[in-house]
Enzyme design. Structure first.
Site, mmCIF file in Angstrom:
data_model
loop_
_atom_site.group_PDB
_atom_site.id
_atom_site.type_symbol
_atom_site.label_atom_id
_atom_site.label_comp_id
_atom_site.label_asym_id
_atom_site.label_seq_id
_atom_site.Cartn_x
_atom_site.Cartn_y
_atom_site.Cartn_z
ATOM 1 N N PRO A 1 0.837 -1.196 0.000
ATOM 2 C CA PRO A 1 0.000 0.000 0.000
ATOM 3 C C PRO A 1 0.874 1.249 0.000
ATOM 4 O O PRO A 1 1.752 1.406 0.849
ATOM 5 C CB PRO A 1 -0.789 -0.129 1.308
ATOM 6 C CG PRO A 1 -0.790 -1.588 1.592
ATOM 7 C CD PRO A 1 0.537 -2.094 1.115
ATOM 8 N N GLU A 2 0.641 2.134 -0.970
ATOM 9 C CA GLU A 2 1.445 3.349 -1.072
ATOM 10 C C GLU A 2 0.635 4.531 -0.586
ATOM 11 O O GLU A 2 -0.481 4.385 -0.092
ATOM 12 C CB GLU A 2 1.939 3.505 -2.503
ATOM 13 C CG GLU A 2 2.840 2.338 -2.911
ATOM 14 C CD GLU A 2 3.674 2.644 -4.142
ATOM 15 O OE1 GLU A 2 4.201 3.760 -4.239
ATOM 16 O OE2 GLU A 2 3.801 1.757 -5.003
#
Length: 275
Positions: free
Chosen positions: A2-3
């Protein structure tokens, strides 16, 4: 992983529910995360009001009057809202229970984190995990001049320089690849040799790429779901280069190439992106 857009999408989702609410109980089902979850953490926060939900880089910050919970989603984690009567799933390691809501941290690889920063230790920005982070890419401090000045003299390639996080935070692997494509910059170009006009183009590309992802709810990663338990949709449809090795460039039809930089896969168009 997850960015930043995925984490920000999660933050927005939990903030609408948690803010101003009393946390009735924090349940730690599995304390063995990237760093051990502190013993007695529930004693500190049970019955306390969540004052606000912030984000710094890829860290979620849940503020209480006497301190802050620091939450990281790890490599493949998610923080989702679940029905009050839903059975806990395998790899649901931490649970936040409110009167009318329930959130579960799901992390199969246990690379995430839930830590406590006591207010007596000073501002949360001084925590060791946050102190060295660069400016926020969508905040007022991230300007083209900031990027240019901090890249000057660097022999490091531009893509790992962006990933380092000490100049600008949260530009992870997917978004670095996409931003460099938009800016028409080869990912192996020495960062300090990029002219100001190209840095200005890169700055605009980073902000546009992240904003597009935020608008669409983040990228579609195999394990990623947002706070409502729904997958993102942005890169499933719009990725220009990421994870498209061998496929034709959407601009010039040249096959997209894949290289490895700092143990991370990099995707680029050899025709559109110049050193």
């Amino acid at each position: 992983m997850p960015e930043l857009p995925e984490v920000e999408t999660t933050r927005r989702g939990i903030a609408t529910v948690m803010t101003g609410q009393t946390l009735r109980r924090l349940v730690v089902h599995e304390p063995r995360m990237r760093w051990p979850i502190p013993e007695g953490l529930s004693v500190l926060v049970d019955g306390q009001v969540v004052r606000r939900c912030d984000r710094r880089g890829k860290y979620l910050l849940l503020h209480f009057d006497h301190g802050c919970l620091i939450v990281h989603l790890g490599m493949s984690g998610s923080l989702r809202r679940a029905p009050l009567d839903e059975d806990k799933r395998k790899h649901d390691h931490v649970e936040w229970r409110f009167d009318d809501a329930r959130f579960l941290l799901h992390d199969p690889r246990r690379f995430g984190a839930v830590l406590w920063h006591d207010a007596s230790a000073g501002p949360i920005e001084q925590h060791p995990l946050l102190a060295g982070l660069g400016v926020e890419p969508l905040g007022p401090d991230f300007t083209a001049d900031h990027l240019y000045q901090h890249l000057r003299g660097k022999q490091q390639a531009i893509k790992p320089a962006l990933l380092a996080g000490n100049i600008v935070v949260g530009v992870g692997n997917i978004y670095a690849c996409e931003s460099l494509f938009r800016a028409r910059i080869h990912p192996a170009t020495p960062a300090g040799r990029i002219a100001l006009v190209r840095i200005q183009r890169l700055h605009a590309a980073i902000q546009a790429t992240l904003q597009d992802a935020l608008t669409s709810g983040g990228s579609t990663l195999r394990d990623y779901v947002n706070a409502s338990g729904q997958p993102g949709a942005y890169f499933e449809i719009h990725a220009a280069v990421y994870d498209r090795a061998g496929q034709p460039c959407r601009v010039c039809a040249t096959p997209i190439k894949r290289i490895v930089q700092g143990q991370r896969a990099t995707y680029y168009c050899p025709t559109c992106q110049k050193r």
